[in-house]
Design a protein around this motif. Structure first.
Motif: not given
Length: 232
Positions: A104-108
């Motif tokens: 998971y990427d919190p920026c996306i």
């Protein structure tokens, strides 16, 4: 011509101690590389694999004691593990239950990440629950993301992935992510924690899966594997 001085006894003792120390360190290193938790305490054990591990013989893994396998599948908005297709094909012929992991990427935004996952991970009721790996921090995003937004977007992502798979996800939670966002106390999901050789307690509640040895050497690959155990 003078007599040769004998090697002082004290230096012989120092040399012997250093040799014993070197042997002990080598033995400990070997033990660490080959250690797995007791089967009596943790009867169900498995592995996490991805492209970094190269080609993996899952049948041999099962033969040496793996009871399940998780494979790295997707990451962020468009990332896809280079060996996903090959690993899925191999697992279809191996006697191992298996599941998929999304990094998971919190920026996306959640919707874009969920679209990536559901596009490449098959909807198969026989698969193990999906796993969401949480390690990247929002502080590294080009556009600031608040702590509240991290939790909100993650919840949205979980809802969409769980709708696709029909199962509640497991959170593969790094200690730094938990230290920053305290997600274990905010989102009620089973936890997968990581800490080599010692049981982890950084989430404040019991774990379901534990990466017990992050670099287990086996005859299965030329690279160390990440060995995982399940709570009995």
């Amino acid at each position: 011509m003078g007599r040769k001085r004998a090697f002082p006894w004290r230096w012989r003792i120092v040399a012997a101690v250093l040799l014993l120390l070197a042997v002990a360190i080598a033995w400990l290193w070997w033990e660490a590389q080959h250690w797995v938790p007791s089967r009596e305490e943790f009867p169900t054990q498995g592995v996490l694999v991805g492209a970094r591990d190269g080609e993996v013989d899952f049948r041999t893994l099962a033969a040496i004691g793996a009871n399940f396998a998780y494979i790295e599948a997707s990451a962020g908005e468009s990332g896809r593990d280079a060996r996903l297709s090959a690993n899925l094909r191999a697992l279809e012929e191996a006697p191992l239950p298996y599941g998929a992991v999304h990094a998971y990427d919190p920026c996306i935004p959640a919707e874009r990440q969920a679209a990536n996952f559901v596009t490449i991970v098959p909807r198969d009721a026989a698969m193990l629950p999906p796993v969401i790996a949480l390690d990247a921090l929002a502080e590294d995003c080009a556009t600031p993301v608040s702590e509240a937004a991290v939790e909100s977007e993650l919840t949205t992502f979980l809802n969409q992935v769980e709708s696709h798979t029909g199962q509640r996800a497991i959170l593969l939670l790094s200690s730094r992510f938990e230290d920053r966002y305290a997600i274990a106390s905010r989102i009620e999901r089973n936890l997968w924690l990581e800490q080599g050789w010692l049981e982890p307690d950084y989430a404040g509640r019991p774990w379901t899966l534990w990466t017990a040895n992050p670099q287990l050497w086996t005859e299965v690959t030329d690279q160390p594997l990440r060995w995982v155990v399940a709570q009995p």
